[in-house]
Write a protein that holds these residues in place. Structure first.
Motif, PDB file in Angstrom:
ATOM      1  N   LEU A 282       0.835  -1.187   0.000  1.00 42.16           N
ATOM      2  CA  LEU A 282       0.000   0.000   0.000  1.00 42.16           C
ATOM      3  C   LEU A 282       0.878   1.249   0.000  1.00 42.16           C
ATOM      4  CD1 LEU A 282      -2.778  -0.948   2.596  1.00 42.16           C
ATOM      5  CD2 LEU A 282      -2.861  -1.094   0.101  1.00 42.16           C
ATOM      6  N   LYS A 283       0.278   2.397  -0.221  1.00 37.26           N
ATOM      7  CA  LYS A 283       1.040   3.646  -0.268  1.00 37.26           C
ATOM      8  C   LYS A 283       1.704   3.966   1.063  1.00 37.26           C
ATOM      9  CE  LYS A 283      -1.456   5.927  -4.034  1.00 37.26           C
ATOM     10  NZ  LYS A 283      -2.229   7.139  -4.442  1.00 37.26           N
ATOM     11  N   SER A 284       1.146   3.439   2.161  1.00 35.88           N
ATOM     12  CA  SER A 284       1.735   3.679   3.479  1.00 35.88           C
ATOM     13  C   SER A 284       2.506   2.462   3.994  1.00 35.88           C
ATOM     14  CB  SER A 284       0.640   4.063   4.483  1.00 35.88           C
ATOM     15  OG  SER A 284       0.060   5.308   4.140  1.00 35.88           O
ATOM     16  N   GLY A 285       2.908   1.584   3.088  1.00 32.25           N
ATOM     17  CA  GLY A 285       3.638   0.389   3.480  1.00 32.25           C
ATOM     18  C   GLY A 285       5.060   0.377   2.945  1.00 32.25           C
ATOM     19  N   TYR A 286       5.774  -0.683   3.274  1.00 36.74           N
ATOM     20  CA  TYR A 286       7.129  -0.854   2.741  1.00 36.74           C
ATOM     21  C   TYR A 286       7.502  -2.331   2.822  1.00 36.74           C
ATOM     22  CZ  TYR A 286       9.544  -1.746   7.159  1.00 36.74           C
ATOM     23  OH  TYR A 286       9.974  -2.318   8.320  1.00 36.74           O
ATOM     24  N   VAL A 287       8.566  -2.703   2.122  1.00 40.18           N
ATOM     25  CA  VAL A 287       9.059  -4.079   2.151  1.00 40.18           C
ATOM     26  C   VAL A 287      10.585  -4.084   2.142  1.00 40.18           C
ATOM     27  CG1 VAL A 287       7.080  -5.205   1.069  1.00 40.18           C
ATOM     28  CG2 VAL A 287       8.874  -4.214  -0.373  1.00 40.18           C
ATOM     29  N   VAL A 288      11.139  -5.178   2.623  1.00 41.35           N
ATOM     30  CA  VAL A 288      12.569  -5.462   2.515  1.00 41.35           C
ATOM     31  C   VAL A 288      12.696  -6.736   1.700  1.00 41.35           C
ATOM     32  CG1 VAL A 288      14.682  -6.040   3.761  1.00 41.35           C
ATOM     33  CG2 VAL A 288      13.081  -4.378   4.723  1.00 41.35           C
ATOM     34  N   TYR A 289      13.593  -6.735   0.708  1.00 44.81           N
ATOM     35  CA  TYR A 289      13.724  -7.919  -0.134  1.00 44.81           C
ATOM     36  C   TYR A 289      15.161  -8.092  -0.617  1.00 44.81           C
ATOM     37  CZ  TYR A 289      13.499  -4.604  -4.075  1.00 44.81           C
ATOM     38  OH  TYR A 289      13.740  -3.577  -4.953  1.00 44.81           O
ATOM     39  N   GLU A 290      15.491  -9.317  -0.977  1.00 46.29           N
ATOM     40  CA  GLU A 290      16.792  -9.672  -1.550  1.00 46.29           C
ATOM     41  C   GLU A 290      16.655  -9.751  -3.064  1.00 46.29           C
ATOM     42  OE1 GLU A 290      19.870 -10.681  -0.540  1.00 46.29           O
ATOM     43  OE2 GLU A 290      19.751 -10.901   1.646  1.00 46.29           O
ATOM     44  N   SER A 291      17.582  -9.138  -3.783  1.00 46.99           N
ATOM     45  CA  SER A 291      17.578  -9.218  -5.236  1.00 46.99           C
ATOM     46  C   SER A 291      19.001  -9.046  -5.739  1.00 46.99           C
ATOM     47  CB  SER A 291      16.672  -8.137  -5.829  1.00 46.99           C
ATOM     48  OG  SER A 291      16.635  -8.225  -7.233  1.00 46.99           O
ATOM     49  N   THR A 292      19.435  -9.949  -6.617  1.00 49.89           N
ATOM     50  CA  THR A 292      20.788  -9.942  -7.188  1.00 49.89           C
ATOM     51  C   THR A 292      21.858  -9.800  -6.109  1.00 49.89           C
ATOM     52  OG1 THR A 292      20.767  -7.530  -7.601  1.00 49.89           O
ATOM     53  CG2 THR A 292      19.943  -8.985  -9.367  1.00 49.89           C
ATOM     54  N   GLY A 293      21.653 -10.503  -5.010  1.00 48.92           N
ATOM     55  CA  GLY A 293      22.653 -10.524  -3.957  1.00 48.92           C
ATOM     56  C   GLY A 293      22.657  -9.328  -3.037  1.00 48.92           C
ATOM     57  N   GLU A 294      21.726  -8.415  -3.193  1.00 46.22           N
ATOM     58  CA  GLU A 294      21.668  -7.231  -2.336  1.00 46.22           C
ATOM     59  C   GLU A 294      20.326  -7.164  -1.611  1.00 46.22           C
ATOM     60  OE1 GLU A 294      22.399  -3.731  -4.565  1.00 46.22           O
ATOM     61  OE2 GLU A 294      24.396  -4.346  -5.246  1.00 46.22           O
ATOM     62  N   THR A 295      20.368  -6.637  -0.398  1.00 44.73           N
ATOM     63  CA  THR A 295      19.142  -6.425   0.357  1.00 44.73           C
ATOM     64  C   THR A 295      18.658  -4.999   0.119  1.00 44.73           C
ATOM     65  OG1 THR A 295      19.870  -7.972   2.054  1.00 44.73           O
ATOM     66  CG2 THR A 295      18.076  -6.497   2.628  1.00 44.73           C
ATOM     67  N   ARG A 296      17.400  -4.854  -0.265  1.00 48.99           N
ATOM     68  CA  ARG A 296      16.861  -3.556  -0.663  1.00 48.99           C
ATOM     69  C   ARG A 296      15.567  -3.243   0.079  1.00 48.99           C
ATOM     70  NH1 ARG A 296      17.700  -4.094  -7.272  1.00 48.99           N
ATOM     71  NH2 ARG A 296      19.860  -4.854  -7.170  1.00 48.99           N
TER      72      ARG A 296
END
Length: 239
Positions: free
Chosen positions: A188-202
Motif C-alpha cells: 500500500l502507499k503507506s507500506g514498505y518491504v525489505v527484499y533480496e535481489s541480485t545478492g543485495e538487500t533492498r
C-alpha cells in the motif's frame, strides 16, 4: 505461545494498555490465527512484571527506545537464549499526531504490529521467494501499515495473509486482512518491504510512507537491520 505486554511508558496509562492488549489478543484469536492456520498466541497485559511466567515472551511499551535512530516506533528480536522480546515506543507516534488507541499511527496499532509479526515469524528469519529472482522477508504488517482497523473500538494494524507470499496465489485470493491488495508482494502507499535481489538487500517504500519513519529502518536493533545483515535467507514458498 504467551506474549506478555508491559507498560513502562509515562505517556500511556495502564488502563489504555490493558484495553489495547485485549483488542490485540482478540485480533490474534479471531483474525490472524485463522488466516495463518495456526493456534492463537495468548496476549496478556501484566501490571506487575513479577507475575509474568518464566516461559513468556515479552513486549514493553516505553516512551522512547535507546540506542536507536530518532523516531523508531518498535521492533522485536530474539536473544541468544531463544527468548523473544520487543519494544514499542509511544513518544514518536504521539509527537507526530498519533493517539493512544485510535487512528492509523496509534500506540495500539504499533503494539498490534509487533505482536502479529512476533506471532507469525517469531525468530525473524523467514523469507519468501517471489519466483522472479527476489526473496521477501516475512513481515506481515510492513506492506500494509496503514490504514488500520478497529477491534472493540481500538485501532489495530492490518496484516498480509499467506497468499501475499505465494507467487502462485490464485486470482481473487485475499492478500491482506482488509482486502486492499490485489497481488502478492505488493504494498500500500503507506507500506514498505525489505527484499533480496541480485545478492543485495533492498527496501521499497510506498508513496505515502512517512519520511520521519524511514530512519527507524536502519537502527542497530531494527528488524530491517537484522534482515540486511543476514547472509542466508530461508524461503517459505517456492514457485
Amino acid at each position: 505461545m504467551l506474549i506478555a505486554i508491559l507498560n513502562q511508558s509515562t505517556l500511556v496509562a495502564d488502563a489504555d494498555v490493558e484495553e489495547m492488549t485485549e483488542a490485540v489478543a482478540e485480533q490474534v484469536r479471531m483474525d490472524a490465527a485463522p488466516q495463518w492456520e495456526r493456534a492463537p498466541a495468548a496476549v496478556v497485559f501484566y501490571a506487575d512484571p513479577g507475575l509474568i511466567p518464566a516461559d513468556a515472551h515479552g513486549i514493553a511499551i516505553v516512551d522512547t527506545i535507546q540506542d536507536q535512530p530518532k523516531g523508531v516506533l518498535g521492533f522485536h528480536t530474539e536473544d541468544q537464549g531463544g527468548k523473544l522480546w520487543g519494544v514499542v515506543a509511544a513518544k514518536p507516534a504521539l509527537d507526530h499526531g498519533g493517539q493512544a488507541t485510535i487512528g492509523d499511527w496509534s500506540v495500539s496499532s504499533l503494539l498490534s504490529h509487533e505482536v502479529l509479526e512476533m506471532f507469525v515469524d517469531p525468530n525473524c528469519n523467514l523469507w519468501a521467494n517471489d519466483g522472479k529472482g527476489s526473496a521477501y522477508n516475512v513481515e506481515v504488517c510492513d506492506p500494509v501499515e496503514a490504514p488500520t482497523y478497529t477491534v472493540n473500538d481500538i485501532s489495530v494494524c492490518n496484516f498480509v495473509t499467506p497468499a501475499w507470499f505465494d507467487p502462485l496465489a490464485p486470482a481473487g485470493a485475499q492478500f491482506d486482512q482488509l482486502g486492499h491488495l490485489s497481488a502478492a508482494f505488493s504494498i500500500l502507499k503507506s507500506g514498505y518491504v525489505v527484499y533480496e535481489s541480485t545478492g543485495e538487500t533492498r527496501q521499497q517504500f510506498g508513496d505515502d510512507f512517512p519520511d520521519w519513519r524511514k530512519e527507524m529502518k536502519s537502527g542497530p536493533l531494527a528488524r530491517t537491520r537484522r534482515r540486511v545483515t543476514q547472509s542466508v535467507y530461508k524461503p517459505v514458498y517456492k514457485p
